[in-house]
Enzyme design. Structure first.
Site: not given
Ligand SMILES: [Zn+2]
Length: 232
Positions: A25, A33, A97, A99-100, A115
């Site tokens: 972020t 989420r 976690q 995935i970017d 992930h």
């Protein structure tokens, strides 16, 4: 920066960073989420990100991913950069976690994409990997018309065995575990804590207080500020 925390990092040689959406972020990628995130606005997101959906509505899956998951202009931030610097000294591994692909872009040397990675794309028919640019142009493999997909764990799929084994090994060897940008509520990722070296110190850097089933030190701070101040 608290001197004792800096010293904890200085003394550590086997750091494990356990990270999640909060790290992304800070690069402008929305948290799935969070209150304003994808999952709240769209109750069916877990369905849209399932292999069942990928097979039953390939066009819908492709449009959903392109619209909601890909942020090709996002750049790594100071959190990625500092953690990458620790890995470059062979003193740390990042288990994320996210995935970017931002940890890859930051030059993270020891990295487990728990992930998977959106920017690794392969054909489900022939298993060949293709460049992300090809996938963003078409969901079909030019060579054989097979369905292309990102190499990420969909909701009805399991974590790769290799990622679990390597993560558990890192946790068992860790002398310092640092939780950043995740509330550690999503399993099986959260379960990694159970495999930690019992002598490892655990620190959580987060703006909201975390509740974890283990003893840990809470650093209530903005992770961007914390890592900007931390010396590698
Ligand atoms: Zn193919």
């Amino acid at each position: 920066m608290d001197a004792t925390i800096q010293k904890t990092f200085d003394d550590a040689n086997k750091i494990v960073f356990l990270t999640g959406a909060g790290v992304s972020t800070a690069s402008g990628i929305p948290d799935f989420r969070s209150a304003n995130g994808l999952y709240t606005k769209n109750r069916n997101a877990e369905y849209y990100l399932s292999h069942r959906y990928f097979v039953s509505d390939p066009d819908g899956f492709y449009e959903f991913c392109k619209k909601n998951l890909y942020f090709p202009d996002a750049k790594p931030n100071i959190i990625h950069q500092k953690q990458a610097a620790f890995t470059q000294q062979d003193r740390a591994v990042v288990i994320t976690q996210n995935i970017d692909n931002l940890y890859e872009e930051a030059g993270t040397k020891h990295l487990i994409d728990f992930h998977g990675n959106l920017f690794h794309v392969y054909c489900e028919k022939c298993h060949e990997t293709v460049p992300i640019s090809e996938y963003l142009r078409s969901r079909l493999h030019q060579k054989d018309n097979g369905p292309l997909r990102p190499d990420v764990v969909l909701y009805d799929e399991g974590i790769k065995q290799e990622n679990i084994i390597n993560s558990v090994k890192a946790m068992q060897q860790a002398d310092l575990i640092v939780i950043v940008g995740t509330s550690m509520k999503v399993y099986p990722f959260a379960g990694l804590l159970e495999y930690r070296n019992p002598n490892a110190k655990v620190i959580a850097v987060n703006q909201q207080l975390l509740q974890l089933p283990i003893e840990f030190q809470m650093v209530q701070a903005d992770a961007t500020t914390f890592f900007a101040d931390l010396k590698v």
